[in-house]
Design a protein around this motif. Structure first.
Motif, PDB file in Angstrom:
ATOM      1  N   CYS A   5       0.831  -1.202   0.000  1.00  0.00           N
ATOM      2  CA  CYS A   5       0.000   0.000   0.000  1.00  0.00           C
ATOM      3  C   CYS A   5       0.869   1.256   0.000  1.00  0.00           C
ATOM      4  CB  CYS A   5      -0.919  -0.036   1.217  1.00  0.00           C
ATOM      5  SG  CYS A   5      -1.629   1.536   1.716  1.00  0.00           S
ATOM      6  N   PHE A   6       1.792   1.332   0.939  1.00  0.00           N
ATOM      7  CA  PHE A   6       2.637   2.515   1.048  1.00  0.00           C
ATOM      8  C   PHE A   6       3.665   2.585  -0.075  1.00  0.00           C
ATOM      9  CE2 PHE A   6       1.256   1.729   5.491  1.00  0.00           C
ATOM     10  CZ  PHE A   6       0.466   2.856   5.620  1.00  0.00           C
ATOM     11  N   ALA A   7       4.131   1.450  -0.545  1.00  0.00           N
ATOM     12  CA  ALA A   7       5.138   1.420  -1.614  1.00  0.00           C
ATOM     13  C   ALA A   7       4.603   1.970  -2.932  1.00  0.00           C
ATOM     14  CB  ALA A   7       5.647   0.000  -1.811  1.00  0.00           C
ATOM     15  N   VAL A   8       3.303   1.805  -3.160  1.00  0.00           N
ATOM     16  CA  VAL A   8       2.733   2.289  -4.421  1.00  0.00           C
ATOM     17  C   VAL A   8       2.107   3.675  -4.304  1.00  0.00           C
ATOM     18  CG1 VAL A   8       2.384  -0.028  -5.346  1.00  0.00           C
ATOM     19  CG2 VAL A   8       0.499   1.107  -4.146  1.00  0.00           C
ATOM     20  N   GLY A   9       2.230   4.312  -3.152  1.00  0.00           N
ATOM     21  CA  GLY A   9       1.832   5.708  -3.036  1.00  0.00           C
ATOM     22  C   GLY A   9       0.542   6.002  -2.300  1.00  0.00           C
ATOM     23  N   PHE A  10      -0.108   4.982  -1.756  1.00  0.00           N
ATOM     24  CA  PHE A  10      -1.289   5.246  -0.929  1.00  0.00           C
ATOM     25  C   PHE A  10      -0.818   5.582   0.477  1.00  0.00           C
ATOM     26  CE2 PHE A  10      -3.253   2.872  -4.357  1.00  0.00           C
ATOM     27  CZ  PHE A  10      -4.455   3.530  -4.533  1.00  0.00           C
ATOM     28  N   ASN A  11      -1.587   6.426   1.166  1.00  0.00           N
ATOM     29  CA  ASN A  11      -1.174   6.874   2.494  1.00  0.00           C
ATOM     30  C   ASN A  11      -1.844   6.142   3.637  1.00  0.00           C
ATOM     31  OD1 ASN A  11       0.621   8.820   1.505  1.00  0.00           O
ATOM     32  ND2 ASN A  11      -1.034  10.283   1.240  1.00  0.00           N
ATOM     33  N   ASP A  12      -2.894   5.364   3.356  1.00  0.00           N
ATOM     34  CA  ASP A  12      -3.496   4.570   4.426  1.00  0.00           C
ATOM     35  C   ASP A  12      -4.121   3.302   3.847  1.00  0.00           C
ATOM     36  OD1 ASP A  12      -6.705   4.936   4.595  1.00  0.00           O
ATOM     37  OD2 ASP A  12      -5.804   6.818   3.911  1.00  0.00           O
TER      38      ASP A  12
END
Length: 96
Positions: free
Chosen positions: A64-71
């Motif tokens: 999730c965080f690696a692809v640019g989502f924040n939560d």
């Protein structure tokens, strides 16, 4: 988008990079692509996460965080809206 999808991208930043004001950029992008910039960006991020879900054992939260989502909840909702299933179901179904 392709080189910066992992980080937080603002509409003002993209419009400035393109050399347009924010409103003109939004209208231009929607006219040319048939969807908003952020819809397109989220689809690209989900596609990248699919590759990671298929090819790695990295935890979903880390993807999730690696692809640019924040939560994670937002990632899960967006993923399900685009792919029709949750990330965990996608991983389980693609590994069969």
């Amino acid at each position: 988008m392709i080189t910066n999808y992992q980080r937080n991208i603002s509409l003002d930043e993209v419009a400035q990079y393109i050399g347009m004001n924010r409103s003109s950029f939004c209208s231009f992008y929607k006219r040319e692509k048939g969807k908003t910039f952020f819809t397109d960006l989220n689809e690209y991020r989900v596609d990248c996460s699919c590759m990671m879900l298929r090819e790695t054992n990295i935890p979903i939260a880390d993807i999730c965080f690696a692809v640019g989502f924040n939560d994670v909840p937002h990632f899960n909702r967006t993923f399900k809206k685009i792919k029709g299933q949750s990330p965990i179901n996608y991983r389980n179904n693609s590994c069969k």
